[in-house]
Design a protein around this motif. Structure first.
Motif, mmCIF file in Angstrom:
data_model
loop_
_atom_site.group_PDB
_atom_site.id
_atom_site.type_symbol
_atom_site.label_atom_id
_atom_site.label_comp_id
_atom_site.label_asym_id
_atom_site.label_seq_id
_atom_site.Cartn_x
_atom_site.Cartn_y
_atom_site.Cartn_z
ATOM 1 N N VAL A 73 9.069 -19.397 1.649
ATOM 2 C CA VAL A 73 8.691 -18.299 2.544
ATOM 3 C C VAL A 73 7.354 -17.720 2.109
ATOM 4 C CG1 VAL A 73 9.322 -16.036 3.472
ATOM 5 C CG2 VAL A 73 11.108 -17.716 2.973
ATOM 6 N N VAL A 74 6.454 -17.514 3.076
ATOM 7 C CA VAL A 74 5.175 -16.839 2.842
ATOM 8 C C VAL A 74 5.049 -15.725 3.880
ATOM 9 C CG1 VAL A 74 2.672 -17.056 2.787
ATOM 10 C CG2 VAL A 74 4.087 -18.906 1.889
ATOM 11 N N PRO A 75 5.359 -14.481 3.516
ATOM 12 C CA PRO A 75 5.323 -13.392 4.497
ATOM 13 C C PRO A 75 3.903 -12.909 4.802
ATOM 14 C CG PRO A 75 6.785 -12.891 2.632
ATOM 15 C CD PRO A 75 5.908 -14.044 2.231
ATOM 16 N N LEU A 76 3.712 -12.470 6.033
ATOM 17 C CA LEU A 76 2.462 -11.812 6.424
ATOM 18 C C LEU A 76 2.231 -10.535 5.629
ATOM 19 C CD1 LEU A 76 0.050 -11.071 8.322
ATOM 20 C CD2 LEU A 76 1.749 -10.151 9.921
ATOM 21 N N ASP A 77 3.294 -9.852 5.215
ATOM 22 C CA ASP A 77 3.150 -8.544 4.578
ATOM 23 C C ASP A 77 2.290 -8.567 3.322
ATOM 24 O OD1 ASP A 77 4.540 -7.196 6.476
ATOM 25 O OD2 ASP A 77 6.359 -6.878 5.300
ATOM 26 N N GLY A 78 2.124 -9.744 2.711
ATOM 27 C CA GLY A 78 1.243 -9.833 1.556
ATOM 28 C C GLY A 78 -0.208 -9.532 1.879
ATOM 29 N N PHE A 79 -0.532 -9.449 3.163
ATOM 30 C CA PHE A 79 -1.910 -9.203 3.587
ATOM 31 C C PHE A 79 -2.133 -7.771 4.057
ATOM 32 C CE2 PHE A 79 -1.524 -13.708 3.404
ATOM 33 C CZ PHE A 79 -2.759 -14.121 2.917
ATOM 34 N N HIS A 80 -1.210 -6.866 3.717
ATOM 35 C CA HIS A 80 -1.465 -5.436 3.908
ATOM 36 C C HIS A 80 -2.735 -5.038 3.155
ATOM 37 C CE1 HIS A 80 1.908 -3.473 5.940
ATOM 38 N NE2 HIS A 80 2.750 -4.261 5.298
ATOM 39 N N LEU A 81 -3.574 -4.244 3.795
ATOM 40 C CA LEU A 81 -4.706 -3.666 3.076
ATOM 41 C C LEU A 81 -4.194 -2.653 2.055
ATOM 42 C CD1 LEU A 81 -7.271 -3.055 5.970
ATOM 43 C CD2 LEU A 81 -7.171 -4.981 4.388
ATOM 44 N N HIS A 82 -4.903 -2.539 0.943
ATOM 45 C CA HIS A 82 -4.530 -1.597 -0.107
ATOM 46 C C HIS A 82 -4.639 -0.161 0.416
ATOM 47 C CE1 HIS A 82 -4.717 0.605 -3.940
ATOM 48 N NE2 HIS A 82 -4.136 -0.456 -4.479
ATOM 49 N N ASP A 83 -3.821 0.731 -0.142
ATOM 50 C CA ASP A 83 -3.806 2.127 0.313
ATOM 51 C C ASP A 83 -5.167 2.799 0.214
ATOM 52 O OD1 ASP A 83 -1.154 1.891 0.916
ATOM 53 O OD2 ASP A 83 -0.411 3.102 -0.764
ATOM 54 N N GLU A 84 -5.936 2.478 -0.836
ATOM 55 C CA GLU A 84 -7.269 3.082 -0.971
ATOM 56 C C GLU A 84 -8.187 2.642 0.158
ATOM 57 O OE1 GLU A 84 -8.904 2.406 -4.812
ATOM 58 O OE2 GLU A 84 -7.298 3.488 -5.867
ATOM 59 N N GLU A 85 -8.072 1.373 0.568
ATOM 60 C CA GLU A 85 -8.895 0.889 1.674
ATOM 61 C C GLU A 85 -8.432 1.507 2.991
ATOM 62 O OE1 GLU A 85 -11.795 -1.441 3.809
ATOM 63 O OE2 GLU A 85 -11.606 -0.386 1.898
ATOM 64 N N LEU A 86 -7.124 1.663 3.152
ATOM 65 C CA LEU A 86 -6.621 2.320 4.357
ATOM 66 C C LEU A 86 -7.115 3.761 4.437
ATOM 67 C CD1 LEU A 86 -2.945 1.016 4.466
ATOM 68 C CD2 LEU A 86 -4.857 0.283 5.891
ATOM 69 N N ALA A 87 -7.155 4.447 3.296
ATOM 70 C CA ALA A 87 -7.660 5.814 3.277
ATOM 71 C C ALA A 87 -9.143 5.850 3.659
ATOM 72 C CB ALA A 87 -7.437 6.430 1.899
ATOM 73 N N ARG A 123 7.543 -3.740 -1.787
ATOM 74 C CA ARG A 123 7.895 -2.560 -0.989
ATOM 75 C C ARG A 123 8.127 -1.325 -1.857
ATOM 76 N NH1 ARG A 123 8.608 -3.194 4.317
ATOM 77 N NH2 ARG A 123 8.852 -5.301 5.150
ATOM 78 N N ASP A 124 8.617 -1.517 -3.059
ATOM 79 C CA ASP A 124 8.861 -0.369 -3.917
ATOM 80 C C ASP A 124 7.563 0.313 -4.335
ATOM 81 O OD1 ASP A 124 11.664 -0.585 -3.917
ATOM 82 O OD2 ASP A 124 11.595 -2.120 -5.483
ATOM 83 N N ARG A 125 6.528 -0.491 -4.575
ATOM 84 C CA ARG A 125 5.234 0.065 -4.977
ATOM 85 C C ARG A 125 4.253 0.172 -3.811
ATOM 86 N NH1 ARG A 125 3.407 -3.282 -10.183
ATOM 87 N NH2 ARG A 125 4.592 -4.976 -9.197
ATOM 88 N N GLU A 126 4.638 -0.357 -2.641
ATOM 89 C CA GLU A 126 3.803 -0.283 -1.438
ATOM 90 C C GLU A 126 2.434 -0.904 -1.668
ATOM 91 O OE1 GLU A 126 4.051 1.111 1.966
ATOM 92 O OE2 GLU A 126 6.084 0.505 1.454
ATOM 93 N N LEU A 127 2.398 -2.082 -2.294
ATOM 94 C CA LEU A 127 1.127 -2.773 -2.460
ATOM 95 C C LEU A 127 1.345 -4.272 -2.534
ATOM 96 C CD1 LEU A 127 -0.295 -2.940 -6.010
ATOM 97 C CD2 LEU A 127 1.846 -1.741 -5.655
ATOM 98 N N ALA A 128 0.280 -4.996 -2.172
ATOM 99 C CA ALA A 128 0.309 -6.458 -2.201
ATOM 100 C C ALA A 128 -0.043 -6.956 -3.595
ATOM 101 C CB ALA A 128 -0.679 -7.021 -1.188
ATOM 102 N N LEU A 129 0.633 -8.021 -4.009
ATOM 103 C CA LEU A 129 0.395 -8.642 -5.308
ATOM 104 C C LEU A 129 -0.179 -10.037 -5.085
ATOM 105 C CD1 LEU A 129 3.787 -7.651 -6.981
ATOM 106 C CD2 LEU A 129 1.597 -6.435 -7.127
#
Length: 203
Positions: free
Chosen positions: A50-64, A103-109
């Motif tokens: 499995v390779v989820p799309l969610d790994g490509f979330h932008l980092h929170d600092e970039e979203l800010a 999901r616990d840390r809300e960031l992509a690794l």
């Protein structure tokens, strides 16, 4: 034969000698895409990953920086170019490392998922795989098939709220986020159902 057996058989049939197949699972938030992906890969064994799309979330600092923090999960809060590039690499390279979303840390690794030569089927799942918008419309041509995972709102929305609570939100905050953000995203995803190769009703 169960519905899952039928789906496993259809997924397995996508694999051809000498090439890696990529199966997409899309659908609104909370529909059960991750669960179905895990069941398929569990049934297919070491030949699938499995390779989820969610790994490509932008980092929170970039979203800010972009002013998009309040709607994390919307189409423009992902690195769609990076995701498309990964899908192309999956076609061309034997070994590829993909990111995963914690999901616990809300960031992509980065580099957390190893797609190895023995992985002849990649199952990739996410909301927007059939979205007809710039960047996203490049995804469909890189998938052998894309299935739409459907679930009634009466089940999906409470399940989604519970998931947010499990990952640290208060019940009130979880419900507000789902009603404002997740359901706004769901309204973008639902019309893409008609472009799917198969509609799977989740439970």
């Amino acid at each position: 034969m169960s519905v899952l057996d039928d789906l496993v058989g259809r997924a397995h049939a996508l694999v051809r000698p000498g090439r890696r197949a990529v199966l997409g699972l899309c659908g609104p938030p909370g529909a059960g895409k991750s669960t179905l992906a895990a069941r398929l890969v569990g049934a297919l064994g070491e030949a699938a990953v499995v390779v989820p799309l969610d790994g490509f979330h932008l980092h929170d600092e970039e979203l800010a920086r972009l002013g998009r923090s309040d709607r994390k999960g919307a189409p423009d809060t992902f690195d769609v170019g990076g995701y498309v590039a990964l899908l192309r690499r999956l076609r061309e390279e034997d070994t590829v490392h993909a990111p995963v979303f914690d999901r616990d840390r809300e960031l992509a690794l980065a580099g957390a998922i190893a797609v190895l030569p023995q992985h002849r089927l990649v199952v990739t799942e996410g909301n927007y795989l059939l979205l007809d918008q710039p960047g996203w419309r490049d995804v469909r041509g890189l998938l052998d098939e894309c299935w739409y995972v459907d679930l009634s709102d009466a089940v999906r929305v409470p399940r989604l709220i519970a998931r947010h609570v499990q990952h640290g939100r208060t019940p009130a905050d979880a419900e507000e986020w789902v009603r404002r953000s997740d359901e706004s995203n769901a309204r973008l995803v639902v019309p893409t159902r008609e472009r799917a190769d198969l509609v799977v009703t989740a439970d």
